[in-house]
Design an enzyme around this catalytic site. Structure first.
Site, PDB file in Angstrom:
ATOM      1  N   ALA A  23      94.849  35.781  73.696  1.00  0.00           N
ATOM      2  CA  ALA A  23      94.905  34.192  74.523  1.00  0.00           C
ATOM      3  C   ALA A  23      95.984  33.361  73.847  1.00  0.00           C
ATOM      4  O   ALA A  23      96.361  32.353  74.330  1.00  0.00           O
ATOM      5  CB  ALA A  23      93.676  34.196  75.426  1.00  0.00           C
ATOM      6  N   GLY A  26      99.407  34.466  73.269  1.00  0.00           N
ATOM      7  CA  GLY A  26      99.501  34.075  74.661  1.00  0.00           C
ATOM      8  C   GLY A  26      99.874  32.779  75.071  1.00  0.00           C
ATOM      9  O   GLY A  26     101.294  32.754  75.872  1.00  0.00           O
ATOM     10  N   ASP A  27      99.395  32.087  74.815  1.00  0.00           N
ATOM     11  CA  ASP A  27      99.252  30.623  75.117  1.00  0.00           C
ATOM     12  C   ASP A  27     100.699  30.287  74.676  1.00  0.00           C
ATOM     13  O   ASP A  27     101.703  29.420  75.033  1.00  0.00           O
ATOM     14  CB  ASP A  27      98.229  30.055  74.417  1.00  0.00           C
ATOM     15  CG  ASP A  27      98.414  28.341  75.385  1.00  0.00           C
ATOM     16  OD1 ASP A  27      98.651  28.079  76.253  1.00  0.00           O
ATOM     17  OD2 ASP A  27      98.372  27.572  74.000  1.00  0.00           O
ATOM     18  N   ALA A  28     100.681  30.017  73.371  1.00  0.00           N
ATOM     19  CA  ALA A  28     102.498  29.954  72.788  1.00  0.00           C
ATOM     20  C   ALA A  28     103.473  30.383  73.138  1.00  0.00           C
ATOM     21  O   ALA A  28     104.822  30.121  73.000  1.00  0.00           O
ATOM     22  CB  ALA A  28     102.001  30.009  70.745  1.00  0.00           C
ATOM     23  N   GLU A  31     104.179  29.028  77.282  1.00  0.00           N
ATOM     24  CA  GLU A  31     104.571  27.790  76.611  1.00  0.00           C
ATOM     25  C   GLU A  31     106.506  27.665  76.245  1.00  0.00           C
ATOM     26  O   GLU A  31     107.167  27.137  76.375  1.00  0.00           O
ATOM     27  CB  GLU A  31     103.838  26.978  75.878  1.00  0.00           C
ATOM     28  CG  GLU A  31     104.585  25.469  75.704  1.00  0.00           C
ATOM     29  CD  GLU A  31     103.557  24.423  75.952  1.00  0.00           C
ATOM     30  OE1 GLU A  31     103.943  23.390  75.763  1.00  0.00           O
ATOM     31  OE2 GLU A  31     101.885  24.650  76.031  1.00  0.00           O
TER      32      GLU A  31
END
Length: 130
Positions: A23, A26-28, A31
């Site tokens: 995660a 994955g967030d980066a 975004e």
């Protein structure tokens, strides 16, 4: 640039990582995808780009995106989502409820897992669906 983004982990090593690690990356990845999309499709100034990007990357939106693509996921991907959703996270969401936060973490875990395991075609397919 390719060397800069190089991933040095095998699929087996990635599978042993915490879903929170998936995660995290994955967030980066998500975004960056959203920012690129906005840059390519709009002529907004930086502050407006930021405001627009927030609409896509907030927990509620990510939870909705996961729900929208869930039926197209493979069994392996659904397992990744389940692991991401069920991971013990001691962070309290500040702008969403706990359920949205759990599902947004699951969404980010899926994106991160696909990225880390170099499943770029599948990652692109999923991101283009949302």
């Amino acid at each position: 640039m390719e060397e800069f983004l190089k991933i040095d982990r095998t699929k087996q090593e990635v599978e042993l990582m915490s879903p929170l690690t998936w995660a995290y990356i994955g967030d980066a990845v998500y975004e960056l995808f959203i920012r690129n999309k906005l840059i390519n499709e709009t002529n907004l100034k930086p502050h407006k780009l930021h405001i627009e990007a927030i609409k896509y990357v907030k927990a509620k939106s990510q939870a909705e995106k996961l729900n929208a693509i869930y039926e197209m996921l493979t069994d392996e991907e659904k397992d990744i989502v389940r692991r991401g959703r069920n991971v013990q996270n001691h962070h309290l969401p500040k702008n969403s409820n706990v359920q949205e936060y759990m599902y947004s973490t699951a969404f980010e875990a899926l994106i991160g897992y696909l990225y880390l395991t170099k499943q770029n075609t599948r990652l692109k397919e999923i991101l283009e669906k949302i």
